[in-house]
Design a protein around this motif. Structure first.
Motif, PDB file in Angstrom:
ATOM      1  N   SER A  59       1.862   7.139  -7.163  1.00  0.00           N
ATOM      2  CA  SER A  59       3.025   6.945  -8.048  1.00  0.00           C
ATOM      3  C   SER A  59       4.010   5.904  -7.523  1.00  0.00           C
ATOM      4  N   LYS A  60       3.491   4.834  -6.941  1.00  0.00           N
ATOM      5  CA  LYS A  60       4.367   3.771  -6.456  1.00  0.00           C
ATOM      6  C   LYS A  60       4.709   2.809  -7.591  1.00  0.00           C
ATOM      7  N   LYS A  61       5.886   2.191  -7.489  1.00  0.00           N
ATOM      8  CA  LYS A  61       6.372   1.312  -8.543  1.00  0.00           C
ATOM      9  C   LYS A  61       5.606  -0.005  -8.575  1.00  0.00           C
ATOM     10  N   PRO A  62       5.657  -0.728  -9.697  1.00  0.00           N
ATOM     11  CA  PRO A  62       5.005  -2.043  -9.778  1.00  0.00           C
ATOM     12  C   PRO A  62       5.510  -2.978  -8.696  1.00  0.00           C
ATOM     13  N   GLY A  63       4.573  -3.749  -8.109  1.00  0.00           N
ATOM     14  CA  GLY A  63       4.917  -4.679  -7.044  1.00  0.00           C
ATOM     15  C   GLY A  63       4.863  -4.069  -5.654  1.00  0.00           C
ATOM     16  N   PHE A  64       4.441  -2.819  -5.545  1.00  0.00           N
ATOM     17  CA  PHE A  64       4.378  -2.144  -4.247  1.00  0.00           C
ATOM     18  C   PHE A  64       3.364  -2.846  -3.337  1.00  0.00           C
ATOM     19  N   ILE A 108     -10.108   0.203  17.727  1.00  0.00           N
ATOM     20  CA  ILE A 108      -8.958  -0.182  16.906  1.00  0.00           C
ATOM     21  C   ILE A 108      -8.140   1.076  16.624  1.00  0.00           C
ATOM     22  N   MET A 109      -6.880   1.014  17.004  1.00  0.00           N
ATOM     23  CA  MET A 109      -5.961   2.122  16.768  1.00  0.00           C
ATOM     24  C   MET A 109      -5.118   1.803  15.537  1.00  0.00           C
ATOM     25  N   TYR A 110      -4.958   2.772  14.660  1.00  0.00           N
ATOM     26  CA  TYR A 110      -4.143   2.533  13.469  1.00  0.00           C
ATOM     27  C   TYR A 110      -3.375   3.806  13.101  1.00  0.00           C
ATOM     28  N   LYS A 111      -2.254   3.598  12.419  1.00  0.00           N
ATOM     29  CA  LYS A 111      -1.424   4.714  11.967  1.00  0.00           C
ATOM     30  C   LYS A 111      -1.434   4.709  10.438  1.00  0.00           C
ATOM     31  N   GLU A 112      -1.819   5.823   9.864  1.00  0.00           N
ATOM     32  CA  GLU A 112      -1.885   5.917   8.411  1.00  0.00           C
ATOM     33  C   GLU A 112      -0.492   5.830   7.792  1.00  0.00           C
ATOM     34  N   TYR A 113      -0.452   5.239   6.594  1.00  0.00           N
ATOM     35  CA  TYR A 113       0.820   5.098   5.889  1.00  0.00           C
ATOM     36  C   TYR A 113       1.310   6.480   5.439  1.00  0.00           C
ATOM     37  N   ALA A 114       2.612   6.696   5.590  1.00  0.00           N
ATOM     38  CA  ALA A 114       3.225   7.943   5.122  1.00  0.00           C
ATOM     39  C   ALA A 114       4.547   7.595   4.447  1.00  0.00           C
ATOM     40  N   ALA A 115       4.773   8.142   3.270  1.00  0.00           N
ATOM     41  CA  ALA A 115       5.978   7.845   2.502  1.00  0.00           C
ATOM     42  C   ALA A 115       7.153   8.710   2.964  1.00  0.00           C
ATOM     43  N   ASP A 116       8.328   8.397   2.443  1.00  0.00           N
ATOM     44  CA  ASP A 116       9.555   9.178   2.661  1.00  0.00           C
ATOM     45  C   ASP A 116       9.944   9.286   4.126  1.00  0.00           C
ATOM     46  N   GLY A 117       9.662   8.234   4.900  1.00  0.00           N
ATOM     47  CA  GLY A 117      10.089   8.213   6.293  1.00  0.00           C
ATOM     48  C   GLY A 117       9.293   9.113   7.219  1.00  0.00           C
ATOM     49  N   LEU A 118       8.190   9.672   6.772  1.00  0.00           N
ATOM     50  CA  LEU A 118       7.373  10.548   7.605  1.00  0.00           C
ATOM     51  C   LEU A 118       6.493   9.714   8.537  1.00  0.00           C
ATOM     52  N   GLU A 119       6.051  10.331   9.615  1.00  0.00           N
ATOM     53  CA  GLU A 119       5.175   9.663  10.562  1.00  0.00           C
ATOM     54  C   GLU A 119       3.727   9.894  10.152  1.00  0.00           C
ATOM     55  N   GLY A 120       2.987   8.797  10.053  1.00  0.00           N
ATOM     56  CA  GLY A 120       1.584   8.912   9.687  1.00  0.00           C
ATOM     57  C   GLY A 120       0.717   9.339  10.859  1.00  0.00           C
ATOM     58  N   THR A 121      -0.465   9.834  10.589  1.00  0.00           N
ATOM     59  CA  THR A 121      -1.396  10.274  11.625  1.00  0.00           C
ATOM     60  C   THR A 121      -2.002   9.066  12.330  1.00  0.00           C
ATOM     61  N   ARG A 142      -2.142  -5.545   0.528  1.00  0.00           N
ATOM     62  CA  ARG A 142      -2.511  -5.343  -0.871  1.00  0.00           C
ATOM     63  C   ARG A 142      -1.245  -5.200  -1.705  1.00  0.00           C
ATOM     64  N   VAL A 143      -1.220  -5.928  -2.821  1.00  0.00           N
ATOM     65  CA  VAL A 143      -0.104  -5.850  -3.763  1.00  0.00           C
ATOM     66  C   VAL A 143      -0.586  -5.126  -5.015  1.00  0.00           C
ATOM     67  N   PHE A 144       0.083  -4.053  -5.384  1.00  0.00           N
ATOM     68  CA  PHE A 144      -0.250  -3.305  -6.589  1.00  0.00           C
ATOM     69  C   PHE A 144       0.689  -3.783  -7.702  1.00  0.00           C
ATOM     70  N   VAL A 145       0.190  -4.703  -8.514  1.00  0.00           N
ATOM     71  CA  VAL A 145       1.016  -5.400  -9.501  1.00  0.00           C
ATOM     72  C   VAL A 145       1.682  -4.418 -10.459  1.00  0.00           C
ATOM     73  N   LEU A 146       0.926  -3.435 -10.952  1.00  0.00           N
ATOM     74  CA  LEU A 146       1.476  -2.436 -11.867  1.00  0.00           C
ATOM     75  C   LEU A 146       1.748  -1.102 -11.180  1.00  0.00           C
ATOM     76  N   GLY A 147       1.673  -1.091  -9.857  1.00  0.00           N
ATOM     77  CA  GLY A 147       1.901   0.155  -9.134  1.00  0.00           C
ATOM     78  C   GLY A 147       0.640   0.992  -9.030  1.00  0.00           C
ATOM     79  N   THR A 148       0.812   2.259  -8.655  1.00  0.00           N
ATOM     80  CA  THR A 148      -0.320   3.179  -8.507  1.00  0.00           C
ATOM     81  C   THR A 148      -0.086   4.418  -9.366  1.00  0.00           C
ATOM     82  N   ASP A 149      -1.177   5.095  -9.736  1.00  0.00           N
ATOM     83  CA  ASP A 149      -1.053   6.313 -10.533  1.00  0.00           C
ATOM     84  C   ASP A 149      -0.860   7.523  -9.620  1.00  0.00           C
TER      85      ASP A 149
END
Length: 364
Positions: A59-64, A108-121, A142-149
């Motif tokens: 549910s991210k806004k267009p242009g995310f 390769i070490m990576y941190k998953e994206y987490a919304a609302d200021g949370l820390e990703g795994t 990646r640019v989501f032109v119309l956002g995500t569902d």
């Protein structure tokens, strides 16, 4: 006669070209048709049904924008270029939205994206899992032109792939309705009598049943699915074509050219197909354009009710069903965008139908 026929066709074409909205609608429909055919080429998410889910970015806004880490699929499907272009890529790897990453030796070490200021795994993966190409080829912004569902899928990709169902159902439904409607209407109008009474009784009974209920009944008999909906919609739209064809044949079957054809000994089949139908196709073409629009609306309604195209297949009606409650949750675009797509395509078919009606009207 041939010269006159060609002149009438050219005159109708010239009148159609002068209708701005008719020409605009024609090119718009052609554009939607090309988008429908090459949807997977144009869509950012070219996986089958554009069904890459990322719940962390739902549910991210267009242009995310987000950094996307792609892990190759370990199971390779034998898929031709033709299949990947027209049916989606089955070999799409797993995509993971990440906030940061680092490379240490073969890990390769990576941190998953987490919304609302949370820390990703934080997770790690061996570089041996990747082909010999540079690891940076699998990490991109990646640019989501119309956002995500609500499932984190790319809304633009779903809209493009969903155009296929709404567009092609018009062609299939109209094709089925023309075959049945022209056949039934021709027999009823030409022969009359008891045959006409019987066919008109069938038409009136079919006409009296609400279209959506009839489609639902046929769908329940045929089962849920892609082609079942196409056939069900087509089987409910033939009555309008049949009534128009019957009325037109009744009005012309006693004209001189039909009487002359009978005097020359032509059989009924040839008289109907070679002499009558070519002269009454103008109103049939106009009503077919209206049926295109009607088929799109019916399919959208069925998908909204959950008996149209089934998940994970993309459909504009199903997208509205999944997100209509977001209208009051501050993210109305999730339902409005597919709704505008349906509205614009239906409007285009209605406008081109009006333009064809004016162009084929010999009185103007």
């Amino acid at each position: 006669m041939s010269h006159k026929s060609n002149s009438l066709k050219q005159l109708a074409l010239q009148k159609f070209k002068k209708n701005f909205w008719g020409v605009f609608s024609f090119y718009f429909i052609v554009l939607v048709g090309l988008v429908s055919v090459f949807a997977y080429v144009l869509a950012p998410d070219n996986s089958q049904y554009a069904n890459q889910m990322h719940l962390s970015i739902h549910s991210k806004k267009p242009g995310f924008k987000v950094v996307m880490f792609s892990i190759p699929n370990q199971v390779e499907y034998n898929q031709t270029v033709f299949e990947s272009i027209f049916f989606g890529n089955k070999n799409s790897g797993t995509e993971i939205p990440i906030s940061e990453y680092s490379i240490d030796d073969d890990i390769i070490m990576y941190k998953e994206y987490a919304a609302d200021g949370l820390e990703g795994t934080e997770k790690s993966i061996s570089l041996s899992e990747f082909p010999k190409a540079s690891i940076k080829n699998f990490i991109e912004e990646r640019v989501f032109v119309l956002g995500t569902d609500k499932y984190g899928r790319d809304l633009l990709s779903r809209v493009l792939v969903g155009a296929r169902i709404s567009f092609f159902i018009g062609f299939v439904a109209v094709f089925i309705s023309l075959i049945i409607g022209v056949f039934m209407g021709s027999i009823a109008g030409y022969f009359g009598g008891k045959i006409d009474a019987l066919i008109m009784w069938i038409i009136n009974v079919t006409w009296s049943i609400p279209t959506l209920l009839l489609v639902i009944a046929i769908t329940l008999v045929l089962g849920k699915g892609f082609w079942q909906v196409f056939i069900a919609v087509g089987l409910t739209m033939w009555v309008e074509v049949a009534r128009v064809v019957r009325g037109q044949i009744i009005s012309v079957k006693e004209m001189q050219y039909v009487t002359a054809a009978r005097a020359l000994g032509f059989n009924d089949y040839r008289i109907i197909t070679k002499h009558i139908l070519p002269n009454i196709m103008a109103p049939v073409i106009v009503i077919s354009a209206a049926n295109f629009a009607g088929a799109i609306l019916i399919e959208s309604g069925l998908s909204f009710l959950g008996i149209g195209a089934q998940p994970p297949m993309a459909s504009w009606g199903a997208m509205i069903k999944d997100h209509y409650n977001y209208i009051i949750l501050g993210k109305p675009y999730l339902a409005v965008i597919p709704g505008l797509c349906i509205m614009s395509l239906v409007m285009a078919f209605m406008l081109i139908g009006n333009a064809l009606r004016d162009a084929l009207d010999v009185k103007n």
